[in-house]
Design a protein around this motif. Structure first.
Motif, mmCIF file in Angstrom:
data_model
loop_
_atom_site.group_PDB
_atom_site.id
_atom_site.type_symbol
_atom_site.label_atom_id
_atom_site.label_comp_id
_atom_site.label_asym_id
_atom_site.label_seq_id
_atom_site.Cartn_x
_atom_site.Cartn_y
_atom_site.Cartn_z
ATOM 1 N N LEU A 297 -2.195 11.890 10.248
ATOM 2 C CA LEU A 297 -0.808 11.443 10.121
ATOM 3 C C LEU A 297 -0.686 9.942 10.340
ATOM 4 O O LEU A 297 0.059 9.260 9.618
ATOM 5 N N ARG A 298 -1.418 9.425 11.322
ATOM 6 C CA ARG A 298 -1.386 7.968 11.539
ATOM 7 C C ARG A 298 -1.884 7.248 10.294
ATOM 8 O O ARG A 298 -1.288 6.251 9.861
ATOM 9 N N ALA A 299 -2.950 7.743 9.682
ATOM 10 C CA ALA A 299 -3.447 7.154 8.444
ATOM 11 C C ALA A 299 -2.408 7.282 7.328
ATOM 12 O O ALA A 299 -2.241 6.367 6.512
ATOM 13 N N TRP A 300 -1.701 8.399 7.290
ATOM 14 C CA TRP A 300 -0.673 8.614 6.269
ATOM 15 C C TRP A 300 0.443 7.579 6.396
ATOM 16 O O TRP A 300 0.875 6.993 5.402
ATOM 17 N N TYR A 301 0.907 7.363 7.621
ATOM 18 C CA TYR A 301 1.977 6.380 7.822
ATOM 19 C C TYR A 301 1.494 4.969 7.480
ATOM 20 O O TYR A 301 2.238 4.184 6.879
ATOM 21 N N TYR A 302 0.265 4.654 7.842
ATOM 22 C CA TYR A 302 -0.260 3.339 7.468
ATOM 23 C C TYR A 302 -0.378 3.203 5.951
ATOM 24 O O TYR A 302 -0.154 2.122 5.393
ATOM 25 N N PHE A 303 -0.726 4.290 5.271
ATOM 26 C CA PHE A 303 -0.825 4.260 3.819
ATOM 27 C C PHE A 303 0.531 3.960 3.193
ATOM 28 O O PHE A 303 0.638 3.157 2.261
ATOM 29 N N GLN A 304 1.586 4.600 3.707
ATOM 30 C CA GLN A 304 2.928 4.343 3.171
ATOM 31 C C GLN A 304 3.352 2.900 3.451
ATOM 32 O O GLN A 304 3.922 2.218 2.584
ATOM 33 N N LEU A 305 3.113 2.415 4.667
ATOM 34 C CA LEU A 305 3.461 1.026 5.000
ATOM 35 C C LEU A 305 2.679 0.046 4.136
ATOM 36 O O LEU A 305 3.213 -0.975 3.691
ATOM 37 N N THR A 306 1.417 0.352 3.879
ATOM 38 C CA THR A 306 0.588 -0.517 3.060
ATOM 39 C C THR A 306 1.087 -0.541 1.621
ATOM 40 O O THR A 306 1.121 -1.601 0.983
ATOM 41 N N LYS A 307 1.463 0.620 1.096
ATOM 42 C CA LYS A 307 2.000 0.654 -0.263
ATOM 43 C C LYS A 307 3.256 -0.197 -0.374
ATOM 44 O O LYS A 307 3.445 -0.929 -1.357
ATOM 45 N N VAL A 308 4.135 -0.108 0.616
ATOM 46 C CA VAL A 308 5.419 -0.805 0.543
ATOM 47 C C VAL A 308 5.270 -2.294 0.825
ATOM 48 O O VAL A 308 5.796 -3.132 0.084
ATOM 49 N N PHE A 309 4.551 -2.638 1.895
ATOM 50 C CA PHE A 309 4.548 -4.024 2.374
ATOM 51 C C PHE A 309 3.240 -4.778 2.134
ATOM 52 O O PHE A 309 3.203 -5.996 2.315
ATOM 53 N N GLY A 310 2.176 -4.084 1.766
ATOM 54 C CA GLY A 310 0.888 -4.761 1.673
ATOM 55 C C GLY A 310 0.317 -4.972 3.061
ATOM 56 O O GLY A 310 0.217 -4.031 3.850
ATOM 57 N N PRO A 311 -0.080 -6.215 3.452
ATOM 58 C CA PRO A 311 -0.628 -6.449 4.791
ATOM 59 C C PRO A 311 0.427 -6.200 5.876
ATOM 60 O O PRO A 311 1.530 -6.751 5.819
ATOM 61 N N VAL A 312 0.093 -5.344 6.820
ATOM 62 C CA VAL A 312 0.991 -5.045 7.936
ATOM 63 C C VAL A 312 0.209 -5.158 9.239
ATOM 64 O O VAL A 312 -0.978 -5.466 9.249
ATOM 65 N N ILE A 313 0.889 -4.902 10.337
ATOM 66 C CA ILE A 313 0.229 -4.923 11.647
ATOM 67 C C ILE A 313 -0.611 -3.660 11.801
ATOM 68 O O ILE A 313 -0.110 -2.550 11.637
ATOM 69 N N LEU A 314 -1.886 -3.821 12.089
ATOM 70 C CA LEU A 314 -2.788 -2.690 12.273
ATOM 71 C C LEU A 314 -3.064 -2.520 13.754
ATOM 72 O O LEU A 314 -3.841 -3.255 14.345
ATOM 73 N N TYR B 76 11.818 -8.408 -12.320
ATOM 74 C CA TYR B 76 10.719 -8.197 -11.382
ATOM 75 C C TYR B 76 9.969 -9.509 -11.190
ATOM 76 O O TYR B 76 9.653 -10.210 -12.158
ATOM 77 N N ASN B 77 9.692 -9.862 -9.958
ATOM 78 C CA ASN B 77 9.012 -11.109 -9.627
ATOM 79 C C ASN B 77 7.524 -10.845 -9.423
ATOM 80 O O ASN B 77 7.122 -10.228 -8.439
ATOM 81 N N GLU B 78 6.708 -11.301 -10.355
ATOM 82 C CA GLU B 78 5.271 -11.070 -10.281
ATOM 83 C C GLU B 78 4.653 -11.658 -9.011
ATOM 84 O O GLU B 78 3.627 -11.186 -8.527
ATOM 85 N N ALA B 79 5.302 -12.693 -8.461
ATOM 86 C CA ALA B 79 4.759 -13.340 -7.265
ATOM 87 C C ALA B 79 4.736 -12.408 -6.059
ATOM 88 O O ALA B 79 3.977 -12.631 -5.110
ATOM 89 N N THR B 80 5.547 -11.349 -6.092
ATOM 90 C CA THR B 80 5.594 -10.420 -4.953
ATOM 91 C C THR B 80 4.386 -9.495 -4.907
ATOM 92 O O THR B 80 4.165 -8.820 -3.893
ATOM 93 N N LEU B 81 3.643 -9.399 -5.995
ATOM 94 C CA LEU B 81 2.476 -8.513 -6.090
ATOM 95 C C LEU B 81 2.858 -7.038 -5.920
ATOM 96 O O LEU B 81 2.026 -6.202 -5.562
ATOM 97 N N GLY B 82 4.130 -6.733 -6.163
ATOM 98 C CA GLY B 82 4.596 -5.357 -6.017
ATOM 99 C C GLY B 82 4.956 -4.980 -4.599
ATOM 100 O O GLY B 82 5.335 -3.827 -4.339
ATOM 101 N N ARG B 83 4.851 -5.927 -3.670
ATOM 102 C CA ARG B 83 5.180 -5.675 -2.265
ATOM 103 C C ARG B 83 6.654 -5.950 -2.030
ATOM 104 O O ARG B 83 7.288 -6.716 -2.753
ATOM 105 N N TRP B 84 7.183 -5.372 -0.970
ATOM 106 C CA TRP B 84 8.594 -5.553 -0.631
ATOM 107 C C TRP B 84 8.716 -6.428 0.610
ATOM 108 O O TRP B 84 7.747 -6.594 1.363
ATOM 109 N N PRO B 85 9.896 -7.009 0.857
ATOM 110 C CA PRO B 85 10.023 -7.968 1.960
ATOM 111 C C PRO B 85 9.910 -7.333 3.338
ATOM 112 O O PRO B 85 10.516 -6.295 3.607
ATOM 113 N N ILE B 86 9.125 -7.958 4.182
ATOM 114 C CA ILE B 86 9.059 -7.544 5.581
ATOM 115 C C ILE B 86 10.384 -7.921 6.246
ATOM 116 O O ILE B 86 10.874 -9.035 6.075
#
Length: 576
Positions: free
Chosen positions: A150-167, A547-557
């Motif tokens: 589950l912890r890996a699952w939540y990190y996967f969702q955060l990674t999909k949405v935000f890209g680099p996050v706090i690990l 769509y802004n290509e500069a975002t790389l598909g990530r959303w704002p933190i």
């Protein structure tokens, strides 16, 4: 019996709070000894249940994640409005309007909701894992494996949405939390090393735990198959986002190995595509095709307040055709009409592909595209089997077409019996589960990875199995029957879509779209395939989408999180 959600009291027991800088704090809030708490397996199980709980929150799979996955792609329009003039700027603007036109900011409630929910869940997981470290009995190994999944699952969702996050792999003090960041040492400005570290962590966790999980478990609990399916997906994402071509082989071996071992026994395809989604409540929602699902219970509340889901109301049709006047009329008690499939999605289906029958067709209105799709896909113009109790009407109901809807609705997340009982807003909660990993997805992961690493024969076999199921799902309404069950339909195998004689990546991508549409996959697929040019350029109201290509598909933190991490190491994503 479905797994009950743990009570909110467990949050206190784990010493957590909603303040984001404290999301990994180990400081207790005045509770009994955690050592004695976790030494009791029954109490420890409650802590495990608390880690499952956020899966069903509206900030996660109940609402926010599928809104990004569906309405931000070319599969769906936002929907949900009452007038054309308020379509883009009116109701629910922050929760879905900004998303749909890529105007979400670092103050978006969606972004802050996903971030907080994800890290609350991770904090619960870290607390449990820290407290049970060294416990090696079979029961504790299983519980710890569930929590690590589950912890890996939540990190996967955060990674999909935000890209680099706090690990954060362990609980830390509040003071240390302020200095945590989302860039690895020596990283570049887009966090490439950090992103790889996150995928590496997710994959290592899943590799380590898969042997500690059972093949079968209580409904909604993590199994060995779920861990392996998730692992295959994580390998595929790492291959795409971290340019690791070796991971295509890893993804293929993991997914196809699971397929060879479990297909037809533990897992398998439902005979009819429509039954996978159990819109009539006929006990298919935990079928052999479901690898992992968020479990819900019908009730009076949803989100963090109870165990129900509002997704059924959100995506169900909002406008119906009044049989007396032949005009479209709003039925808010039945649905809000979000995530409306686009004509572009309908055009993707091959002639007669019965998988399109999960998309409700509007009645003939003179709209050439809609009428052509109805004929080409052999969609009944009444579209859906409903009991005779909508607004006092009788019999079959067609969808109402207005200028601010596409004429289509996807019913995968709906359950008709629940919606009809809820007419007039007596309750908005359903017990319909949300499938987040299903067998067809495992097959498509194996096929996509297989094409990338030289296993075309196996990929072709997998894709043709899905196409065969589509042929066997061809059906038509039987007007001599009434009620709310699938007995309203007669199934007769069709000739299309025919088996493919060869396979390539584009064929797999096509199959993935028509098989997995409106299941919160399409946005992430287009981003990882670097095909963001397929995003819509305007919505149905004519509002420009850029769509802004500069975002790389990530959303704002969320800016609030950047402020709370006072050390300055939490960096905003590019393009915001």
């Amino acid at each position: 019996m479905k797994m009950k959600k743990v009570t909110i009291a467990i949050i206190v027991a784990l010493g957590l709070c909603s303040c984001s800088k404290d999301f990994i704090t180990k400081d207790p809030l005045g509770v009994s000894s955690s050592a004695t708490y976790y030494n009791d397996p029954a109490q420890c199980q409650l802590a495990v249940n608390a880690v499952y709980d956020p899966l069903g929150w509206f900030e996660m799979h109940d609402e926010f994640l599928w809104k990004i996955g569906d309405i931000c792609s070319d599969d769906c329009e936002r929907g949900g409005a009452n007038t054309l003039s308020t379509y883009t700027t009116g109701d629910d603007w922050d929760k879905s309007g900004q998303l749909a036109v890529f105007e979400a900011t670092d103050r978006s409630s969606v972004m802050s909701g996903i971030w907080k929910a994800g890290y609350i869940a991770i904090a619960r997981a870290n607390a449990m894992l820290s407290a049970t470290e060294g416990k090696t009995s079979a029961n504790y190994k299983k519980m710890r494996a569930e929590v690590r999944f589950l912890r890996a699952w939540y990190y996967f969702q955060l990674t999909k949405v935000f890209g680099p996050v706090i690990l954060a792999e362990k609980t830390v003090s509040v003071a240390d939390a302020e200095n945590l960041g989302n860039r690895a040492s020596g990283d570049d400005n887009i966090g490439s090393k950090q992103l790889k570290a996150q995928y590496d962590f997710i994959i290592k966790e899943l590799e380590d735990i898969k042997g500690d999980l059972p093949k079968t478990a209580e409904m909604g609990k993590v199994t060995n198959g779920a861990a392996r399916a998730f692992l295959a997906k994580a390998y595929l994402y790492r291959a795409n986002f971290c340019s690791n071509s070796k991971d295509y082989e890893n993804a293929y071996n993991t997914a196809y190995g699971l397929y060879e071992e479990a297909n037809g026994s533990t897992y398998g395809l439902q005979a009819h595509y429509q039954d996978v989604f159990d819109i009539y409540g006929e006990s298919f929602e935990n079928s052999k095709e479901v690898v992992f699902a968020v479990q819900y219970l019908a009730g009076s509340k949803y989100g963090r307040q109870s165990d129900g889901t509002i997704q059924c109301v959100y995506v169900a049709p909002r406008y119906y055709r009044n049989p007396a006047t032949n005009a479209a009329q709003i039925e808010d008690g039945l649905g809000y009409g979000f995530a409306m499939p686009t004509q572009d999605l309908l055009n993707e289906f091959e002639d007669g592909d019965a998988r399109a029958s999960m998309i409700v067709a509007a009645p003939r209105t003179g709209n050439a595209d809609i009428d052509k799709s109805i004929d080409r896909l052999k969609l009944d113009t009444a579209a859906w089997c409903l009991p005779a109790n909508i607004s006092g009407g009788e019999g079959w109901y067609a969808i109402g077409k207005v200028d601010w809807n596409t004429g289509y609705y996807c019913m995968k997340k709906s359950q008709l019996s629940t919606l009809l009982c809820n007419s007039g807003f007596s309750s908005q909660c359903s017990g319909k589960n949300n499938i987040v990993l299903r067998w067809a997805d495992v097959m498509l992961i194996a096929a996509e990875a297989g094409v990338q690493c030289g296993h075309e024969a196996e990929a072709l076999k997998l894709v043709n199995e899905l196409r065969e199921r589509a042929r066997n799902s061809a059906r038509k309404l039987d007007y001599s029957k009434s009620g709310s069950s699938s007995a309203c339909y007669t199934y007769t195998p069709s000739a299309t879509p025919a088996n493919l004689s060869s396979i390539n990546l584009e064929a797999v991508k096509h199959e993935r779209r028509v098989e997995m549409y409106c299941e919160a996959e399409r946005y992430w697929d287009l981003v990882r395939w670097e095909e963001t040019s397929k995003f819509r350029t305007q919505d149905i109201s004519g509002h420009s989408i850029q769509y802004n290509e500069a975002t790389l598909g990530r959303w704002p933190i969320p800016q609030s999180e950047i402020i709370l991490h006072a050390g300055g190491n939490l960096k905003q994503n590019p393009g915001y």
